[in-house]
Design an enzyme around this catalytic site. Sequence first.
Site, PDB file in Angstrom:
ATOM      1  N   ALA A 249     -17.259 -21.785  13.496  1.00 29.51           N
ATOM      2  CA  ALA A 249     -18.204 -22.346  12.527  1.00 29.51           C
ATOM      3  C   ALA A 249     -17.845 -23.770  12.121  1.00 29.51           C
ATOM      4  CB  ALA A 249     -18.248 -21.464  11.273  1.00 29.51           C
ATOM      5  N   SER A 250     -18.872 -24.561  11.831  1.00 29.66           N
ATOM      6  CA  SER A 250     -18.720 -25.878  11.220  1.00 29.66           C
ATOM      7  C   SER A 250     -19.580 -25.917   9.972  1.00 29.66           C
ATOM      8  CB  SER A 250     -19.181 -26.981  12.178  1.00 29.66           C
ATOM      9  OG  SER A 250     -18.293 -27.113  13.259  1.00 29.66           O
TER      10      SER A 250
ATOM     11  N   LYS B  40     -14.878 -38.112  12.815  1.00 27.96           N
ATOM     12  CA  LYS B  40     -13.749 -38.282  11.898  1.00 27.96           C
ATOM     13  C   LYS B  40     -13.429 -36.963  11.205  1.00 27.96           C
ATOM     14  CE  LYS B  40     -11.932 -41.412   8.378  1.00 27.96           C
ATOM     15  NZ  LYS B  40     -12.173 -42.651   7.592  1.00 27.96           N
TER      16      LYS B  40
ATOM     17  N   ASP C 123     -19.184 -18.264   3.383  1.00 30.51           N
ATOM     18  CA  ASP C 123     -19.553 -19.661   3.547  1.00 30.51           C
ATOM     19  C   ASP C 123     -18.267 -20.475   3.560  1.00 30.51           C
ATOM     20  OD1 ASP C 123     -20.415 -22.411   3.004  1.00 30.51           O
ATOM     21  OD2 ASP C 123     -22.353 -21.532   2.490  1.00 30.51           O
TER      22      ASP C 123
ATOM     23  N   ALA D 134     -21.072 -19.173  19.056  1.00 36.96           N
ATOM     24  CA  ALA D 134     -20.626 -17.907  18.467  1.00 36.96           C
ATOM     25  C   ALA D 134     -21.373 -16.711  19.043  1.00 36.96           C
ATOM     26  CB  ALA D 134     -20.776 -17.951  16.950  1.00 36.96           C
TER      27      ALA D 134
ATOM     28  N   PRO E 247     -13.970 -28.924  23.096  1.00 37.54           N
ATOM     29  CA  PRO E 247     -15.041 -29.032  24.083  1.00 37.54           C
ATOM     30  C   PRO E 247     -15.723 -30.393  24.078  1.00 37.54           C
ATOM     31  CG  PRO E 247     -15.825 -27.837  22.163  1.00 37.54           C
ATOM     32  CD  PRO E 247     -14.368 -28.125  21.923  1.00 37.54           C
ATOM     33  N   VAL E 248     -16.309 -30.727  25.224  1.00 40.05           N
ATOM     34  CA  VAL E 248     -17.172 -31.896  25.368  1.00 40.05           C
ATOM     35  C   VAL E 248     -18.605 -31.437  25.074  1.00 40.05           C
ATOM     36  CG1 VAL E 248     -15.617 -33.112  26.921  1.00 40.05           C
ATOM     37  CG2 VAL E 248     -17.203 -31.426  27.862  1.00 40.05           C
TER      38      VAL E 248
ATOM     39  N   GLY F 160     -24.547 -19.111  15.399  1.00 38.18           N
ATOM     40  CA  GLY F 160     -24.567 -20.333  16.194  1.00 38.18           C
ATOM     41  C   GLY F 160     -24.598 -20.084  17.690  1.00 38.18           C
ATOM     42  N   PHE F 161     -24.912 -21.130  18.439  1.00 36.61           N
ATOM     43  CA  PHE F 161     -25.053 -21.080  19.892  1.00 36.61           C
ATOM     44  C   PHE F 161     -23.776 -20.563  20.564  1.00 36.61           C
ATOM     45  CE2 PHE F 161     -24.950 -23.947  23.846  1.00 36.61           C
ATOM     46  CZ  PHE F 161     -25.668 -23.053  24.630  1.00 36.61           C
TER      47      PHE F 161
END
Length: 350
Positions: A90-91, A165, A69, A21, A192-193, A18-19
């Site tokens: 990670a998300s 949520k 995962d 990470a 973070p924003v 990811g960006f």
Amino acid sequence: METQNNNNELVLVTGGSGFVALHAIRQLLDEGYQVRATVRSLKRKDEIVTSLKNAGISEFENLQLVETDLSADAGWNEAMKNVDHVLHIASPIFLRLPKTEEEMIRPAVDGTLRVLKAARDAGVKRVVMTSNFGAVGYSHRDPSILITEEIWTDPNEKGLSAYNKSKVLAESAAWDFIRKESNGPELTVINPVAILGPSFSEKLSSGFELLKNILDGSMKAIPNIELAIVDVRDLVDLHIRAMKSIEAKGERFLALSGGTMTLPEIAEFLKKNRPEVSAKISGKVLADWQVRLAALFSKKAKAIVPLIGINRKASNEKAKKILGWQPRTKEDAILATVDSLLKFKQIKTS
């Protein structure tokens, strides 16, 4: 800021492709840490290595990649072996839009708990978790209130997106887990924003897509949405400071450059500071009622509606005071993003 020693410690970074990470991996390697990064598939190894080479990394003996995962237990115990600290960035990834909000919330909560349980079992010292502003400020629309880390979004807030949520419930679950675990890791959370800044590849994060749509004219009229911004380099710096600082234990930190800009203000800023790529920027501003009306017919507009009227006036004083954090300006982050869009040929000069 009192810090713990490096001593060639091993740091696990989740979501390694990811960006955010990739920036974390780069900074950790630069600081002399051993880094292990999780990826959903080792087939992405070449892509990650190429991105890190673009970032200036030439030696990879201190980097390992492991396949895990967030939606499954397999591989997590091995990933955590001998790890000192975890940057849980990670998300969960959704290949299709979930039909119900529970389809988004459950993986976010379960994935967070999966990481924390594996960290507990491996004896990890500290987990620094990436949450977001959606877990802090989405229930507080009064612009006279300066939002701080003491504030939480109400998960039952009317109109709250399933994504936000999921973030507030995942963070709440993390703190609940730590409170109940006498032998668990320490926890620090970063909120973070909007994340901008330089990219190491042509892969676009959501912030990049937003600026690209403004610059290439595909955003025919610009909604009057307010943003707070953080540069990805500063966001990662804050994660690492939180990882090292003794005072960061059990704390959450808002990550923002300071101040806000509306999308029309960003458009005007780009016209003045990057005129060579600004010829296609729309001069039309979309009123809030127009966005709500368009949402009846457009999925893109519908996705924007929850962003209307959110108070993003927030404080970064806690991170600055406790951790000595000194972020770049939001303007610097915007320009660095545009420069990356140009570098990777995502936009053209006029």
